[in-house]
Design a protein around this motif. Structure first.
Motif, mmCIF file in Angstrom:
data_model
loop_
_atom_site.group_PDB
_atom_site.id
_atom_site.type_symbol
_atom_site.label_atom_id
_atom_site.label_comp_id
_atom_site.label_asym_id
_atom_site.label_seq_id
_atom_site.Cartn_x
_atom_site.Cartn_y
_atom_site.Cartn_z
ATOM 1 N N LEU A 177 -17.535 93.757 -77.575
ATOM 2 C CA LEU A 177 -18.382 94.637 -78.384
ATOM 3 C C LEU A 177 -19.682 94.866 -77.623
ATOM 4 O O LEU A 177 -20.454 93.930 -77.385
ATOM 5 N N LEU A 178 -19.903 96.103 -77.223
ATOM 6 C CA LEU A 178 -21.049 96.444 -76.381
ATOM 7 C C LEU A 178 -22.218 96.904 -77.240
ATOM 8 O O LEU A 178 -22.062 97.765 -78.111
ATOM 9 N N THR A 179 -23.393 96.326 -76.997
ATOM 10 C CA THR A 179 -24.583 96.727 -77.733
ATOM 11 C C THR A 179 -25.782 96.691 -76.791
ATOM 12 O O THR A 179 -25.778 95.965 -75.796
ATOM 13 N N ARG A 180 -26.800 97.504 -77.109
ATOM 14 C CA ARG A 180 -28.024 97.558 -76.307
ATOM 15 C C ARG A 180 -29.231 97.359 -77.213
ATOM 16 O O ARG A 180 -29.336 97.991 -78.269
ATOM 17 N N GLU A 181 -30.128 96.491 -76.784
ATOM 18 C CA GLU A 181 -31.279 96.158 -77.621
ATOM 19 C C GLU A 181 -32.211 97.339 -77.797
ATOM 20 O O GLU A 181 -32.896 97.450 -78.820
ATOM 21 N N ASP A 182 -32.292 98.215 -76.809
ATOM 22 C CA ASP A 182 -33.198 99.349 -76.954
ATOM 23 C C ASP A 182 -32.636 100.422 -77.885
ATOM 24 O O ASP A 182 -33.352 101.349 -78.269
ATOM 25 N N TYR A 183 -31.340 100.307 -78.251
ATOM 26 C CA TYR A 183 -30.752 101.210 -79.244
ATOM 27 C C TYR A 183 -30.638 100.519 -80.595
ATOM 28 O O TYR A 183 -30.764 101.140 -81.632
ATOM 29 N N ALA A 184 -30.318 99.213 -80.562
ATOM 30 C CA ALA A 184 -30.115 98.470 -81.803
ATOM 31 C C ALA A 184 -31.433 97.852 -82.261
ATOM 32 O O ALA A 184 -32.360 97.655 -81.490
ATOM 33 N N GLY A 185 -31.499 97.526 -83.539
ATOM 34 C CA GLY A 185 -32.642 96.785 -84.075
ATOM 35 C C GLY A 185 -33.718 97.636 -84.705
ATOM 36 O O GLY A 185 -34.698 97.125 -85.226
ATOM 37 N N GLY A 186 -33.545 98.938 -84.650
ATOM 38 C CA GLY A 186 -34.523 99.799 -85.296
ATOM 39 C C GLY A 186 -35.740 100.080 -84.435
ATOM 40 O O GLY A 186 -35.861 99.642 -83.305
ATOM 41 N N LYS A 187 -36.690 100.814 -84.980
ATOM 42 C CA LYS A 187 -37.877 101.210 -84.231
ATOM 43 C C LYS A 187 -38.881 100.054 -84.142
ATOM 44 O O LYS A 187 -38.973 99.207 -85.026
ATOM 45 N N MET A 188 -39.629 100.055 -83.052
ATOM 46 C CA MET A 188 -40.672 99.060 -82.864
ATOM 47 C C MET A 188 -41.912 99.431 -83.706
ATOM 48 O O MET A 188 -42.194 100.602 -83.938
ATOM 49 N N GLU A 189 -42.606 98.407 -84.155
ATOM 50 C CA GLU A 189 -43.868 98.651 -84.848
ATOM 51 C C GLU A 189 -44.941 99.092 -83.829
ATOM 52 O O GLU A 189 -44.827 98.832 -82.635
ATOM 53 N N VAL A 190 -45.966 99.719 -84.342
ATOM 54 C CA VAL A 190 -47.065 100.149 -83.484
ATOM 55 C C VAL A 190 -47.713 98.915 -82.856
ATOM 56 O O VAL A 190 -48.022 97.937 -83.534
ATOM 57 N N GLY A 191 -47.944 98.963 -81.570
ATOM 58 C CA GLY A 191 -48.545 97.841 -80.870
ATOM 59 C C GLY A 191 -47.534 96.883 -80.283
ATOM 60 O O GLY A 191 -47.914 95.875 -79.687
ATOM 61 N N ASP A 192 -46.222 97.182 -80.471
ATOM 62 C CA ASP A 192 -45.165 96.334 -79.926
ATOM 63 C C ASP A 192 -44.659 96.874 -78.598
ATOM 64 O O ASP A 192 -43.479 96.783 -78.295
ATOM 65 N N GLU A 193 -45.548 97.463 -77.813
ATOM 66 C CA GLU A 193 -45.114 98.032 -76.544
ATOM 67 C C GLU A 193 -44.524 96.955 -75.626
ATOM 68 O O GLU A 193 -43.582 97.213 -74.880
ATOM 69 N N GLU A 194 -45.091 95.763 -75.688
ATOM 70 C CA GLU A 194 -44.594 94.680 -74.835
ATOM 71 C C GLU A 194 -43.166 94.303 -75.213
ATOM 72 O O GLU A 194 -42.317 94.101 -74.353
ATOM 73 N N GLU A 195 -42.911 94.231 -76.518
ATOM 74 C CA GLU A 195 -41.557 93.910 -76.972
ATOM 75 C C GLU A 195 -40.593 95.041 -76.633
ATOM 76 O O GLU A 195 -39.443 94.809 -76.251
ATOM 77 N N GLU A 196 -41.071 96.280 -76.747
ATOM 78 C CA GLU A 196 -40.224 97.419 -76.402
ATOM 79 C C GLU A 196 -39.896 97.422 -74.917
ATOM 80 O O GLU A 196 -38.764 97.710 -74.517
ATOM 81 N N ALA A 197 -40.867 97.066 -74.080
ATOM 82 C CA ALA A 197 -40.625 96.990 -72.643
ATOM 83 C C ALA A 197 -39.647 95.866 -72.317
ATOM 84 O O ALA A 197 -38.828 95.983 -71.397
ATOM 85 N N ARG A 198 -39.733 94.767 -73.090
ATOM 86 C CA ARG A 198 -38.809 93.649 -72.850
ATOM 87 C C ARG A 198 -37.377 94.047 -73.150
ATOM 88 O O ARG A 198 -36.445 93.651 -72.446
ATOM 89 N N LYS A 199 -37.202 94.842 -74.189
ATOM 90 C CA LYS A 199 -35.855 95.235 -74.592
ATOM 91 C C LYS A 199 -35.296 96.386 -73.770
ATOM 92 O O LYS A 199 -34.091 96.636 -73.814
ATOM 93 N N LYS A 200 -36.158 97.061 -73.020
ATOM 94 C CA LYS A 200 -35.721 98.233 -72.273
ATOM 95 C C LYS A 200 -34.571 97.888 -71.337
ATOM 96 O O LYS A 200 -34.710 97.055 -70.434
ATOM 97 N N GLY A 201 -33.417 98.511 -71.549
ATOM 98 C CA GLY A 201 -32.266 98.344 -70.672
ATOM 99 C C GLY A 201 -31.442 97.105 -70.917
ATOM 100 O O GLY A 201 -30.372 96.947 -70.296
ATOM 101 N N GLN A 202 -31.875 96.192 -71.783
ATOM 102 C CA GLN A 202 -31.116 94.969 -72.017
ATOM 103 C C GLN A 202 -29.884 95.283 -72.868
ATOM 104 O O GLN A 202 -29.974 95.929 -73.903
ATOM 105 N N ALA A 203 -28.756 94.812 -72.393
ATOM 106 C CA ALA A 203 -27.482 95.065 -73.078
ATOM 107 C C ALA A 203 -26.702 93.768 -73.170
ATOM 108 O O ALA A 203 -26.988 92.778 -72.475
ATOM 109 N N LEU A 204 -25.704 93.783 -74.038
ATOM 110 C CA LEU A 204 -24.909 92.590 -74.275
ATOM 111 C C LEU A 204 -23.465 92.998 -74.532
ATOM 112 O O LEU A 204 -23.204 93.912 -75.324
ATOM 113 N N LEU A 205 -22.540 92.355 -73.827
ATOM 114 C CA LEU A 205 -21.122 92.517 -74.137
ATOM 115 C C LEU A 205 -20.683 91.260 -74.871
ATOM 116 O O LEU A 205 -20.601 90.175 -74.286
#
Length: 509
Positions: free
Chosen positions: A445-473
């Protein structure tokens, strides 16, 4: 002005080489493409009632050998010489009785066989006591038993071939009367199966082996693994964690890769095919029901060259990027990747194409994109989607088992995963999951953190950058090994998945 009569007659006829009446006839078109000297279709059908091939002498020679040496010969013939291989009823009856004697551990000799046939009122059917005595002395020695048996089996296979062809001819004529839509593919697949069954029946000897034989084979495989530590038993996927969990993609296994739309399942599957075919030099087949072959190849080139699809579309490539593209082109031109982009492909037609590719090019893996777009032409599947998916899934698993190669199948997940906290998919998220779960040997089951989990809150740029491109099979099912997560990183501009450690941070932009 009307043409003269002489202009309507070919020169050969006018010179007297041919009768003018025959020469003036128009040439008959030959729809069958018959070569010179070959019989016409009408001639073949006229001779359809010819005697079937058989050898009475070879059949009697086999029976004579069995009567003279029953203990050694009957144990072998019991497995690989069917009763139907004997054409004459008398020979078939005697052989059947010899097998009964062997199964019941009754001593076999001409006297015992004669008495039993007499008691069962079957002696006259085989020609009387003299026929049994004649069989016992028909050959001087059973030394050539294997040669006699081969003749009997060859004649039997010829009769099977004639029978299969006769059925194919009959069903083809009957289909023309019924005019049922959508059944031509089924008819062709059934005809091909009959012909393949005749071919495969030639290699069914000694399929049943003793435990000692299997133990010896297992020890050999263990010895090989000890001598080659770390070497995979199947095809390498190019991802070390996935290879470790699966020991490589195994023959006859069905590997389902499922995800929501735009998660990159096609890119991931093509990364697998690229590694198997280009890097490992194995032939592969791709059935793309969603994307054209041209687009697939373009994505392969971009992924292989690590380019940006957007830059390529705009024609903005540097000299280094053009050289990388040229190298990727050379690599792919050497690879044996066969792409069929027929939309709405029927599972039976897919099976027939896969058989031909296996025979002609010895393909080692198949990828199907994707399962829910495959169709089934059976009547049962027309009004019931669940039955159709079950037939498609079983048909794909049948392809893997028949050709003894792994089949990678893409599938869609339903919307339930989007309403779950964390949006981590599970097996039940597979659309029409029952039959797919049952038939699949592995499910990722393929999933990507930058697509899953919903939108980031304002000021969560660091968390959004951490999730950028991270995927899991998520390897949710593995019939022959453990289940676990395979951490990946998705390079979106090149549509490529690469490995990452679970704690790895994304590269800086």
């Amino acid at each position: 002005m009307a043409e003269s009569a002489s202009t309507l007659i070919p020169a050969a006829a006018a010179s007297g080489d041919l009768p003018a009446r025959d020469a003036a006839k128009p040439a008959q078109a030959n729809p069958f493409g018959k070569k010179k000297g070959e019989p016409t279709a009408e001639e073949l059908l006229a001779n359809i009632n010819r005697a079937l091939p058989f050898s009475d002498e070879a059949e009697k020679s086999v029976l004579s050998s069995l009567l003279q040496d029953p203990n050694e010969r009957l144990s072998e013939s019991r497995v690989n010489l069917p009763i139907a291989a004997f054409y004459h009823e008398a020979n078939r009856t005697i052989y059947e009785k010899l097998l009964e004697f062997y199964d019941k551990n009754i001593p076999i000799d001409p006297v015992m066989v004669t008495n039993v046939l007499r008691d069962q009122n079957m002696l006259d059917r085989v020609g009387g006591p003299a026929a049994i005595t004649e069989l016992f002395t028909f050959v001087p020695s059973p030394a050539h038993y294997l040669h006699y048996k081969k003749i009997v089996l060859d004649k039997y296979l010829l009769r099977q071939l004639i029978h299969a062809c006769s059925i194919n001819i009959h069903t083809a004529y009957e289909f023309g009367k019924e005019q049922i839509d959508g059944d031509v593919g089924t008819l062709v697949d059934q005809a091909e199966q009959r012909m393949l069954a005749v071919r495969e029946s030639t290699g069914k000897e000694d399929n049943m082996k003793s435990l000692s034989s299997h133990v010896a084979e297992a020890i050999d495989s263990i010895q090989y693994m000890l001598e080659h530590p770390g070497q995979l038993r199947g095809l390498s996927t190019g991802y070390s964690v996935l290879d470790k969990l699966s020991s490589g993609l195994q023959g006859s296994e069905m590997f389902v890769i499922a995800a929501r739309p735009s998660m990159g399942k096609t890119s991931f599957a093509m990364n697998l095919i690229e590694h198997i075919s280009v890097d490992c030099n194995h032939a592969a087949a791709v059935f793309s029901l969603e994307m054209s072959a041209t687009m697939l190849v373009r994505r392969l080139l971009v992924s292989r060259a690590q380019l940006s699809m957007q830059d390529l579309s705009r024609g903005l490539l540097s000299r280094a990027q053009q050289e990388a593209l040229a190298k990727a082109t050379r690599d792919l031109q050497k690879a044996q990747i066969f792409i069929d982009d027929t939309p709405g492909l029927d599972v039976l037609e897919m099976r027939a194409k896969a058989r031909r590719l296996k025979k002609q090019h010895n393909i080692q893996v198949i990828m199907i994109d994707y399962l829910q777009l495959v169709t089934s032409s059976s009547r049962r599947a027309k009004d019931n989607r669940q039955i159709e998916i079950a037939e498609i899934s079983a048909g794909i698993k049948g392809i893997a088992k028949e050709l003894n190669i792994p089949v990678i199948v893409l599938a869609q997940l339903n919307r339930a995963v989007e309403g779950r906290k964390g949006q981590r998919p599970v097996l039940s998220d597979l659309r029409e999951s029952g039959s797919i779960e049952q038939d699949a040997d592995m499910v990722g089951l393929l999933t990507r953190e930058d697509y899953a989990g919903g939108k980031m809150e304002v000021g969560d740029e660091e968390e959004e950058a951490r999730k950028k491109g991270q995927a899991l099979l998520i390897l949710a099912k593995n019939r022959n090994g453990p289940t676990d997560d395979v951490p990946l990183r998705f390079i979106d501009y090149a549509m490529r998945f690469v490995e990452r450690s679970p704690e790895a941070e994304p590269d800086s932009p």
